[in-house]
Design a protein around this motif. Structure first.
Motif, short mmCIF file in Angstrom:
data_model
loop_
_atom_site.label_atom_id
_atom_site.label_comp_id
_atom_site.label_asym_id
_atom_site.label_seq_id
_atom_site.Cartn_x
_atom_site.Cartn_y
_atom_site.Cartn_z
N THR A 1 0.86 -1.18 0.00
CA THR A 1 0.00 0.00 0.00
C THR A 1 0.90 1.23 0.00
OG1 THR A 1 -0.11 -0.04 2.41
CG2 THR A 1 -1.92 -1.07 1.23
N VAL A 2 0.41 2.27 -0.63
CA VAL A 2 1.13 3.55 -0.65
C VAL A 2 0.61 4.35 0.54
CG1 VAL A 2 1.62 5.61 -1.99
CG2 VAL A 2 1.29 3.42 -3.16
N VAL A 3 1.47 4.55 1.52
CA VAL A 3 1.07 5.20 2.77
C VAL A 3 0.59 6.63 2.52
CG1 VAL A 3 1.87 5.88 5.06
CG2 VAL A 3 2.64 3.73 4.07
N ASP A 4 1.22 7.32 1.59
CA ASP A 4 0.84 8.70 1.29
C ASP A 4 -0.57 8.79 0.72
OD1 ASP A 4 3.42 9.30 2.05
OD2 ASP A 4 4.19 9.22 0.01
N ALA A 5 -1.09 7.70 0.14
CA ALA A 5 -2.41 7.72 -0.48
C ALA A 5 -3.54 7.62 0.54
CB ALA A 5 -2.53 6.59 -1.49
N PHE A 6 -3.25 7.34 1.78
CA PHE A 6 -4.29 7.27 2.81
C PHE A 6 -4.85 8.66 3.14
CE2 PHE A 6 -2.35 3.14 3.85
CZ PHE A 6 -3.49 2.36 3.79
N MET A 7 -4.07 9.70 2.90
CA MET A 7 -4.48 11.06 3.25
C MET A 7 -5.18 11.77 2.09
SD MET A 7 -3.57 10.82 6.24
CE MET A 7 -3.69 12.39 7.00
N PRO B 1 -8.39 5.98 -6.17
CA PRO B 1 -9.59 5.15 -6.26
C PRO B 1 -9.99 4.53 -4.93
CG PRO B 1 -7.72 4.03 -7.25
CD PRO B 1 -7.27 5.41 -6.89
N PHE B 2 -9.02 4.28 -4.06
CA PHE B 2 -9.28 3.64 -2.77
C PHE B 2 -8.15 4.04 -1.83
CE2 PHE B 2 -9.65 0.07 0.19
CZ PHE B 2 -11.03 0.03 0.37
N PRO B 3 -8.39 4.17 -0.52
CA PRO B 3 -7.31 4.53 0.39
C PRO B 3 -6.16 3.52 0.34
CG PRO B 3 -9.42 4.73 1.49
CD PRO B 3 -9.68 4.08 0.17
N GLY B 4 -4.96 4.02 0.15
CA GLY B 4 -3.77 3.17 0.08
C GLY B 4 -3.41 2.75 -1.33
N VAL B 5 -4.25 3.07 -2.30
CA VAL B 5 -4.00 2.69 -3.70
C VAL B 5 -3.68 3.97 -4.47
CG1 VAL B 5 -4.97 1.67 -5.78
CG2 VAL B 5 -5.58 0.75 -3.53
N ASP B 6 -2.51 3.97 -5.10
CA ASP B 6 -2.10 5.13 -5.87
C ASP B 6 -1.13 4.68 -6.95
OD1 ASP B 6 -1.91 7.74 -6.72
OD2 ASP B 6 -0.90 8.49 -4.93
N ASN B 7 -0.80 5.55 -7.86
CA ASN B 7 0.15 5.26 -8.90
C ASN B 7 1.55 5.25 -8.31
OD1 ASN B 7 1.64 4.97 -11.20
ND2 ASN B 7 0.92 6.85 -12.18
N SER B 8 2.16 4.10 -8.22
CA SER B 8 3.49 3.99 -7.61
C SER B 8 4.59 4.22 -8.62
CB SER B 8 3.66 2.62 -6.95
OG SER B 8 3.56 1.60 -7.94
N GLN B 9 4.26 4.47 -9.88
CA GLN B 9 5.26 4.68 -10.92
C GLN B 9 5.60 6.15 -11.14
OE1 GLN B 9 6.81 2.09 -12.30
NE2 GLN B 9 5.56 0.75 -11.03
N ARG B 10 4.87 7.05 -10.49
CA ARG B 10 5.15 8.47 -10.72
C ARG B 10 6.43 8.89 -10.01
NH1 ARG B 10 2.61 11.56 -6.24
NH2 ARG B 10 1.43 10.01 -5.10
N SER B 11 6.96 10.01 -10.45
CA SER B 11 8.22 10.49 -9.89
C SER B 11 8.03 10.99 -8.46
CB SER B 11 8.79 11.61 -10.76
OG SER B 11 7.88 12.69 -10.78
N GLY B 12 9.09 10.94 -7.72
CA GLY B 12 9.03 11.39 -6.32
C GLY B 12 9.13 10.21 -5.37
N ALA B 13 9.54 10.50 -4.17
CA ALA B 13 9.69 9.46 -3.16
C ALA B 13 8.33 9.13 -2.54
CB ALA B 13 10.66 9.90 -2.09
N LEU B 14 7.98 7.86 -2.55
CA LEU B 14 6.73 7.40 -1.94
C LEU B 14 7.05 6.49 -0.77
CD1 LEU B 14 4.65 6.45 -5.09
CD2 LEU B 14 4.35 8.44 -3.65
N THR B 15 6.25 6.56 0.25
CA THR B 15 6.37 5.65 1.37
C THR B 15 5.48 4.45 1.08
OG1 THR B 15 6.67 7.54 2.83
CG2 THR B 15 6.20 5.42 3.86
N ILE B 16 6.09 3.28 0.93
CA ILE B 16 5.35 2.06 0.57
C ILE B 16 5.49 1.06 1.71
CG2 ILE B 16 5.29 0.12 -1.01
CD1 ILE B 16 6.14 1.99 -3.23
N ARG B 17 4.35 0.47 2.11
CA ARG B 17 4.34 -0.55 3.16
C ARG B 17 3.99 -1.90 2.51
NH1 ARG B 17 0.09 0.70 7.22
NH2 ARG B 17 1.48 2.42 7.66
N HIS B 18 4.92 -2.85 2.60
CA HIS B 18 4.71 -4.18 2.02
C HIS B 18 3.97 -5.07 3.01
CE1 HIS B 18 7.06 -3.87 -1.68
NE2 HIS B 18 7.78 -2.98 -1.00
N THR B 19 3.08 -5.91 2.50
CA THR B 19 2.31 -6.84 3.31
C THR B 19 2.59 -8.25 2.82
OG1 THR B 19 0.59 -5.17 3.51
CG2 THR B 19 0.00 -7.41 4.13
#
Length: 108
Positions: free
Chosen positions: A63-69, A77-95
């Motif tokens: 899940t992309v942590v930044d997408a929860f906000m 589309p849904f909390p925690g779901v975002d485009n992870s391919q875009r530029s910039g640093a994303l905080t990602i939590r693996h399950t």
């Protein structure tokens, strides 16, 4: 000769209740995983559904942590779901737990 008791009725009740709870939840989780459709990955027509579901079952998800906000339905589309391919640093939590939950409960 007197016998020394190291346990009490409360201890035996706790032991039995723990075993019953662990076995019950282990059966419930195992039934959900192996009967029915435990994982349903979003896919296109390019990849067969059973192949993609097997891949999702074996590999972890994230899940992309930044997408929860962000605002659901407009920014994501849904909390925690975002485009992870875009530029910039994303905080990602693996399950990584799907198929191991039942075995962990059983062996406890």
């Amino acid at each position: 000769v007197n016998h020394v008791k190291t346990d009490s009725s409360i201890f035996r009740l706790h032991t039995n209740a723990t075993v019953i709870l662990l076995v019950t939840f282990s059966i419930a989780v195992t039934t959900r995983q192996y009967v029915g459709n435990p994982i349903d990955c979003v896919h296109t027509r390019d990849i067969p559904e059973d192949v993609l579901n097997t891949y999702c079952w074996i590999h972890s998800t994230y899940t992309v942590v930044d997408a929860f906000m962000k605002k659901q339905g407009q920014e994501v589309p849904f909390p925690g779901v975002d485009n992870s391919q875009r530029s910039g640093a994303l905080t990602i939590r693996h399950t990584k737990y799907y198929q191991w939950v039942a075995f962990t409960l059983f062996f406890q």
